[in-house]
Design a protein around this motif. Structure first.
Motif, PDB file in Angstrom:
ATOM      1  N   LYS A 124     -16.987   7.871 -54.361  1.00 59.07           N
ATOM      2  CA  LYS A 124     -15.715   8.802 -53.503  1.00 59.07           C
ATOM      3  C   LYS A 124     -15.027   6.772 -53.451  1.00 59.07           C
ATOM      4  O   LYS A 124     -15.441   6.265 -53.396  1.00 59.07           O
ATOM      5  CB  LYS A 124     -16.477   9.144 -51.882  1.00 59.07           C
ATOM      6  N   ALA A 125     -13.349   7.590 -53.334  1.00 60.00           N
ATOM      7  CA  ALA A 125     -12.774   6.617 -53.170  1.00 60.00           C
ATOM      8  C   ALA A 125     -11.712   6.830 -51.789  1.00 60.00           C
ATOM      9  O   ALA A 125     -10.818   7.730 -51.524  1.00 60.00           O
ATOM     10  CB  ALA A 125     -11.979   6.405 -53.979  1.00 60.00           C
ATOM     11  N   LEU A 126     -10.545   6.039 -51.007  1.00 62.03           N
ATOM     12  CA  LEU A 126      -9.644   5.800 -50.812  1.00 62.03           C
ATOM     13  C   LEU A 126      -8.362   6.385 -51.198  1.00 62.03           C
ATOM     14  O   LEU A 126      -8.386   5.635 -52.399  1.00 62.03           O
ATOM     15  CB  LEU A 126      -9.720   4.507 -49.878  1.00 62.03           C
ATOM     16  N   TYR A 127      -7.605   7.603 -50.703  1.00 55.95           N
ATOM     17  CA  TYR A 127      -6.563   7.650 -51.592  1.00 55.95           C
ATOM     18  C   TYR A 127      -5.670   7.919 -50.755  1.00 55.95           C
ATOM     19  O   TYR A 127      -4.340   9.185 -50.805  1.00 55.95           O
ATOM     20  CB  TYR A 127      -6.443   8.990 -52.217  1.00 55.95           C
ATOM     21  N   VAL A 128      -5.485   6.572 -50.109  1.00 55.01           N
ATOM     22  CA  VAL A 128      -3.630   6.574 -49.061  1.00 55.01           C
ATOM     23  C   VAL A 128      -3.405   5.001 -49.573  1.00 55.01           C
ATOM     24  O   VAL A 128      -4.507   4.211 -49.648  1.00 55.01           O
ATOM     25  CB  VAL A 128      -4.322   6.745 -47.427  1.00 55.01           C
ATOM     26  N   ASN A 129      -2.266   4.887 -49.364  1.00 58.70           N
ATOM     27  CA  ASN A 129      -1.591   3.658 -49.771  1.00 58.70           C
ATOM     28  C   ASN A 129      -0.152   3.633 -49.104  1.00 58.70           C
ATOM     29  O   ASN A 129       0.906   4.589 -48.783  1.00 58.70           O
ATOM     30  CB  ASN A 129      -0.997   3.787 -51.223  1.00 58.70           C
ATOM     31  N   ALA A 130       0.499   2.473 -48.551  1.00 59.57           N
ATOM     32  CA  ALA A 130       1.385   2.243 -47.815  1.00 59.57           C
ATOM     33  C   ALA A 130       2.608   2.220 -48.384  1.00 59.57           C
ATOM     34  O   ALA A 130       3.623   2.890 -47.450  1.00 59.57           O
ATOM     35  CB  ALA A 130       1.151   0.600 -47.475  1.00 59.57           C
ATOM     36  N   GLY A 131       2.419   2.180 -49.336  1.00 58.35           N
ATOM     37  CA  GLY A 131       3.828   2.273 -50.796  1.00 58.35           C
ATOM     38  C   GLY A 131       4.665   4.318 -50.148  1.00 58.35           C
ATOM     39  O   GLY A 131       6.011   3.719 -50.226  1.00 58.35           O
ATOM     40  N   PHE A 132       3.220   5.020 -50.834  1.00 62.67           N
ATOM     41  CA  PHE A 132       3.975   6.423 -50.462  1.00 62.67           C
ATOM     42  C   PHE A 132       2.953   7.718 -49.369  1.00 62.67           C
ATOM     43  O   PHE A 132       4.118   8.379 -50.145  1.00 62.67           O
ATOM     44  CB  PHE A 132       4.013   6.924 -52.413  1.00 62.67           C
TER      45      PHE A 132
END
Ligand code: SIN
Length: 275
Positions: A192-200
């Motif tokens: 599992k991995a986090l999938y949010v980013n400040a760019g988009f």
């Protein structure tokens, strides 16, 4: 939890010069020619990428732009970004170039093109011109960022979706946000991995703004902590390749007005990111 479906043990790894970039992720690789890969060599690179999430494969300056595309096509269908400048004659080969008349623009943390329904699983940059110092790409492991969270926070985030949009490329894209899970399960490693980013990423779906902003602000601080990072230092001919499903990256513009030119291919996910 699903079992990992990828076996990272492949032949030939022991014949390469492989040096980890940090304790979090990434490795430098020497001793392979990406123009002459047989199936077994390709599986070795694939295996290393699943293991390290980012590879800096040096000594590839002899690859033409067609060779770079051909290497990309071994991983899957190529993304046509649609907004960023391309190498002349190609619609799926981005020209990431800065110099005296054009400053770099990828300073902020992001996962490539997360604003599309089917975003890139893999991106690669082939360094054509590098500054005398600086110009690295910095990566952060979103596996480790996820794994370090408390169990109650993991439970909350795993129920949530986030909206992403590409407004930095075209303001009209605000009207076409796409939803992805805040925590994805990597389809090849099973992790599992986090999938949010400040760019988009714009908001957590279905939450009031105050809750969405609070959660995203905490996650942006957390997911790019120095402890999760590694840097790729380019030589002319270094090919950096990374897995956007478990890594974010940024490019510090710390080289003044010197020339830097890298050619980028991005390979689409086989299906939408899923939990
Ligand atoms: C990118 O964000 O794709 C470019 C990264 C870089 O210029 O190092």
């Amino acid at each position: 939890m699903a079992e990992p479906v990828f076996d990272v043990t492949q032949p030939k790894e022991d014949e390469l010069d492989i040096r980890p970039l940090s304790g979090a992720l990434g490795a430098e690789v020497r001793g392979i020619d990406l123009k002459q890969l047989d199936e077994s060599d390709f599986e070795t690179i694939h295996s290393l990428l699943m293991q390290y999430s980012v590879l800096a494969i040096h000594d590839q300056a002899h690859l033409s732009d067609d060779d770079l595309r051909d290497f990309g096509l071994r991983w899957g269908e190529l993304d046509v970004h649609g907004y960023s400048p391309t190498v002349k004659g190609f619609k799926d080969l981005l020209n990431i170039r800065s110099g005296p008349e054009r400053r770099a623009s990828a300073e902020g943390w992001h996962s490539d093109v997360s604003w599309k329904e089917i975003p890139p699983k893999i991106s690669m940059l082939l360094a054509r011109t590098v500054p005398s110092i600086g110009g690295d790409t910095v990566y952060a492991s979103q596996y480790k960022a996820y794994e370090d969270l408390s169990d109650p926070m993991k439970d909350l985030l795993e129920q949530l979706d986030a909206e992403h949009d590409g407004r930095v490329f075209d303001i009209d894209l605000i009207r076409k946000p796409v939803r992805h899970p805040v925590v994805l399960r990597h389809p090849e490693t099973g992790r599992k991995a986090l999938y949010v980013n400040a760019g988009f990423t714009r908001r957590i779906a279905d939450l009031p703004p105050i809750e969405s902003q609070g959660i995203l602000s905490m996650l942006y601080d957390h997911c790019t902590r120095v402890r999760y990072q590694a840097r790729v230092r380019y030589e002319v001919g270094t090919l950096s390749i990374w897995d956007n499903r478990c890594v974010q990256h940024c490019a510090p513009p710390d080289y003044g007005y010197e020339e830097r030119e890298l050619h980028r291919v991005a390979v689409l996910c086989d299906e939408r990111p899923a939990r």
